[in-house]
Design a protein around this motif. Sequence first.
Motif, mmCIF file in Angstrom:
data_model
loop_
_atom_site.group_PDB
_atom_site.id
_atom_site.type_symbol
_atom_site.label_atom_id
_atom_site.label_comp_id
_atom_site.label_asym_id
_atom_site.label_seq_id
_atom_site.Cartn_x
_atom_site.Cartn_y
_atom_site.Cartn_z
ATOM 1 N N GLY A 123 40.075 39.751 36.508
ATOM 2 C CA GLY A 123 40.610 38.850 37.524
ATOM 3 C C GLY A 123 41.441 39.457 38.628
ATOM 4 N N CYS A 124 41.485 40.791 38.770
ATOM 5 C CA CYS A 124 42.175 41.361 39.936
ATOM 6 C C CYS A 124 41.328 41.139 41.185
ATOM 7 C CB CYS A 124 42.394 42.864 39.727
ATOM 8 S SG CYS A 124 43.512 43.227 38.355
ATOM 9 N N SER A 125 41.932 41.353 42.336
ATOM 10 C CA SER A 125 41.196 41.220 43.601
ATOM 11 C C SER A 125 40.578 42.558 43.976
ATOM 12 C CB SER A 125 42.142 40.791 44.721
ATOM 13 O OG SER A 125 42.454 39.446 44.570
ATOM 14 N N VAL A 126 39.300 42.538 44.262
ATOM 15 C CA VAL A 126 38.638 43.777 44.679
ATOM 16 C C VAL A 126 38.834 43.959 46.181
ATOM 17 C CG1 VAL A 126 36.935 43.603 42.840
ATOM 18 C CG2 VAL A 126 36.401 42.691 45.105
ATOM 19 N N SER A 127 38.705 45.191 46.628
ATOM 20 C CA SER A 127 38.761 45.485 48.065
ATOM 21 C C SER A 127 37.475 46.216 48.443
ATOM 22 C CB SER A 127 39.995 46.333 48.389
ATOM 23 O OG SER A 127 39.965 47.522 47.623
ATOM 24 N N PHE A 128 37.241 46.270 49.760
ATOM 25 C CA PHE A 128 36.027 46.947 50.204
ATOM 26 C C PHE A 128 36.411 48.303 50.794
ATOM 27 C CE2 PHE A 128 32.626 47.773 53.378
ATOM 28 C CZ PHE A 128 31.596 47.937 52.458
ATOM 29 N N ASN A 129 35.813 49.347 50.251
ATOM 30 C CA ASN A 129 36.046 50.704 50.727
ATOM 31 C C ASN A 129 34.933 51.025 51.732
ATOM 32 O OD1 ASN A 129 36.034 53.514 51.050
ATOM 33 N ND2 ASN A 129 36.876 53.851 48.999
ATOM 34 N N ALA A 130 35.240 50.832 53.019
ATOM 35 C CA ALA A 130 34.194 50.971 54.039
ATOM 36 C C ALA A 130 33.593 52.382 54.111
ATOM 37 C CB ALA A 130 34.749 50.534 55.393
ATOM 38 N N PRO A 131 34.416 53.434 54.071
ATOM 39 C CA PRO A 131 33.813 54.777 54.159
ATOM 40 C C PRO A 131 32.810 55.043 53.030
ATOM 41 C CG PRO A 131 36.173 54.905 54.541
ATOM 42 C CD PRO A 131 35.884 53.508 54.081
ATOM 43 N N ARG A 132 33.083 54.492 51.853
ATOM 44 C CA ARG A 132 32.164 54.731 50.723
ATOM 45 C C ARG A 132 31.151 53.606 50.563
ATOM 46 N NH1 ARG A 132 35.188 56.176 45.428
ATOM 47 N NH2 ARG A 132 33.017 56.565 44.844
ATOM 48 N N ASP A 133 31.341 52.507 51.307
ATOM 49 C CA ASP A 133 30.428 51.365 51.275
ATOM 50 C C ASP A 133 30.335 50.741 49.874
ATOM 51 O OD1 ASP A 133 28.925 49.724 52.872
ATOM 52 O OD2 ASP A 133 27.025 50.699 52.389
ATOM 53 N N ILE A 134 31.479 50.648 49.224
ATOM 54 C CA ILE A 134 31.509 50.030 47.887
ATOM 55 C C ILE A 134 32.735 49.121 47.772
ATOM 56 C CG2 ILE A 134 30.286 51.917 46.710
ATOM 57 C CD1 ILE A 134 33.004 52.875 45.665
ATOM 58 N N PHE A 135 32.648 48.165 46.844
ATOM 59 C CA PHE A 135 33.811 47.378 46.447
ATOM 60 C C PHE A 135 34.491 48.104 45.291
ATOM 61 C CE2 PHE A 135 30.800 44.187 48.080
ATOM 62 C CZ PHE A 135 31.600 43.501 48.984
ATOM 63 N N GLN A 136 35.830 48.069 45.293
ATOM 64 C CA GLN A 136 36.558 48.722 44.206
ATOM 65 C C GLN A 136 37.643 47.794 43.684
ATOM 66 O OE1 GLN A 136 37.614 52.259 46.570
ATOM 67 N NE2 GLN A 136 36.675 53.473 44.930
ATOM 68 N N CYS A 137 37.831 47.849 42.371
ATOM 69 C CA CYS A 137 38.906 47.080 41.759
ATOM 70 C C CYS A 137 40.057 48.027 41.437
ATOM 71 C CB CYS A 137 38.419 46.395 40.476
ATOM 72 S SG CYS A 137 39.744 45.431 39.696
ATOM 73 N N PRO A 138 41.282 47.684 41.853
ATOM 74 C CA PRO A 138 42.415 48.586 41.639
ATOM 75 C C PRO A 138 42.906 48.623 40.191
ATOM 76 C CG PRO A 138 43.190 46.557 42.624
ATOM 77 C CD PRO A 138 41.695 46.450 42.559
ATOM 78 N N CYS A 139 42.508 47.660 39.387
ATOM 79 C CA CYS A 139 43.125 47.555 38.053
ATOM 80 C C CYS A 139 42.511 48.508 37.029
ATOM 81 C CB CYS A 139 43.051 46.114 37.573
ATOM 82 S SG CYS A 139 44.089 45.020 38.551
ATOM 83 N N HIS A 140 41.187 48.490 36.903
ATOM 84 C CA HIS A 140 40.563 49.347 35.882
ATOM 85 C C HIS A 140 39.358 50.082 36.467
ATOM 86 C CE1 HIS A 140 42.313 45.666 33.977
ATOM 87 N NE2 HIS A 140 42.983 46.585 33.332
ATOM 88 N N THR A 141 39.404 50.281 37.785
ATOM 89 C CA THR A 141 38.452 51.135 38.516
ATOM 90 C C THR A 141 37.000 50.685 38.453
ATOM 91 O OG1 THR A 141 38.082 52.707 36.701
ATOM 92 C CG2 THR A 141 39.968 53.138 38.157
ATOM 93 N N SER A 142 36.737 49.410 38.245
ATOM 94 C CA SER A 142 35.340 48.977 38.386
ATOM 95 C C SER A 142 34.922 49.145 39.839
ATOM 96 C CB SER A 142 35.175 47.506 37.977
ATOM 97 O OG SER A 142 35.181 47.364 36.583
ATOM 98 N N ALA A 143 33.663 49.515 40.030
ATOM 99 C CA ALA A 143 33.132 49.673 41.387
ATOM 100 C C ALA A 143 31.807 48.918 41.475
ATOM 101 C CB ALA A 143 32.932 51.156 41.706
ATOM 102 N N PHE A 144 31.551 48.373 42.663
ATOM 103 C CA PHE A 144 30.360 47.546 42.890
ATOM 104 C C PHE A 144 29.713 47.987 44.204
ATOM 105 C CE2 PHE A 144 33.827 45.281 40.902
ATOM 106 C CZ PHE A 144 33.265 44.633 39.807
ATOM 107 N N ASP A 145 28.389 47.928 44.238
ATOM 108 C CA ASP A 145 27.745 48.281 45.503
ATOM 109 C C ASP A 145 27.874 47.132 46.493
ATOM 110 O OD1 ASP A 145 25.765 46.413 44.960
ATOM 111 O OD2 ASP A 145 24.292 47.897 44.301
ATOM 112 N N VAL A 146 27.345 47.330 47.674
ATOM 113 C CA VAL A 146 27.547 46.349 48.736
ATOM 114 C C VAL A 146 26.843 45.025 48.427
ATOM 115 C CG1 VAL A 146 25.568 46.979 50.163
ATOM 116 C CG2 VAL A 146 27.717 46.258 51.251
ATOM 117 N N GLU A 147 25.922 45.057 47.485
ATOM 118 C CA GLU A 147 25.275 43.806 47.061
ATOM 119 C C GLU A 147 25.959 43.192 45.850
ATOM 120 O OE1 GLU A 147 21.269 45.082 46.593
ATOM 121 O OE2 GLU A 147 20.849 44.933 48.743
ATOM 122 N N GLY A 148 27.077 43.790 45.426
ATOM 123 C CA GLY A 148 27.876 43.212 44.351
ATOM 124 C C GLY A 148 27.492 43.679 42.957
#
Length: 193
Positions: A123-148
């Motif tokens: 339930g943390c808020s993810v942010s979008f890392n534009a240079p890497r073109d991925i979504f990242q979660c600050p809490c436990h480092t989950s990462a998602f591609d631009v399609e989620g």
Amino acid sequence: MPASQSPPLPSSPPPVAEDGRRGFFAQASAVVIGGLLVVCPFLAGLSVFADPLRRKSGNGQFLRVARLDALAEDGAPRRFPVVADRRDAWTKYPPAPIGAVFLRRVKSPAQVEAFNVICPHLGCSVSFNAPRDIFQCPCHTSAFDVEGQVLSGPSPRGLDTLECEIRDNGSGSEIWVKFENFHTGRTDKEPKA
Ligand code: FES
């Protein structure tokens, strides 16, 4: 009475005691029934009175989120707050943020795709890392591609997509999102009540 004769046995209990028991049970029944007649309508009224307190505003409603021309032309996701009027049976509250979404332009099947910003892990808020073109979660480092879709980390599913519509208000196109929050920590996407 001669001493050799016993007194006659009564054929039934004294009528006064019987009447007393009947009277007691009748009174007790009247008290119980009377109590129910008072309590039941009270409880029904209380549930109606308290119902608005249980209602959550916004979840599952289409809400206007942004103008179409506010989205990046190159398809990069942008984050927008979701603001809703909140009202219950008694009060209308000023519009307030109830969540946030990422919106991005896509070619198909619709013009726009929407994700809830809440990470499906915990339930943390993810942010979008534009240079890497991925979504990242600050809490436990989950990462998602631009399609989620999940790229790495503990998230049990991809970012939660939301239904959206593009509506013309006469002076331009607006993006309306059916805003919902979902249970976290599970593989299926189950809306919260
Ligand atoms: S809450 Fe996002 S990875 Fe745990």
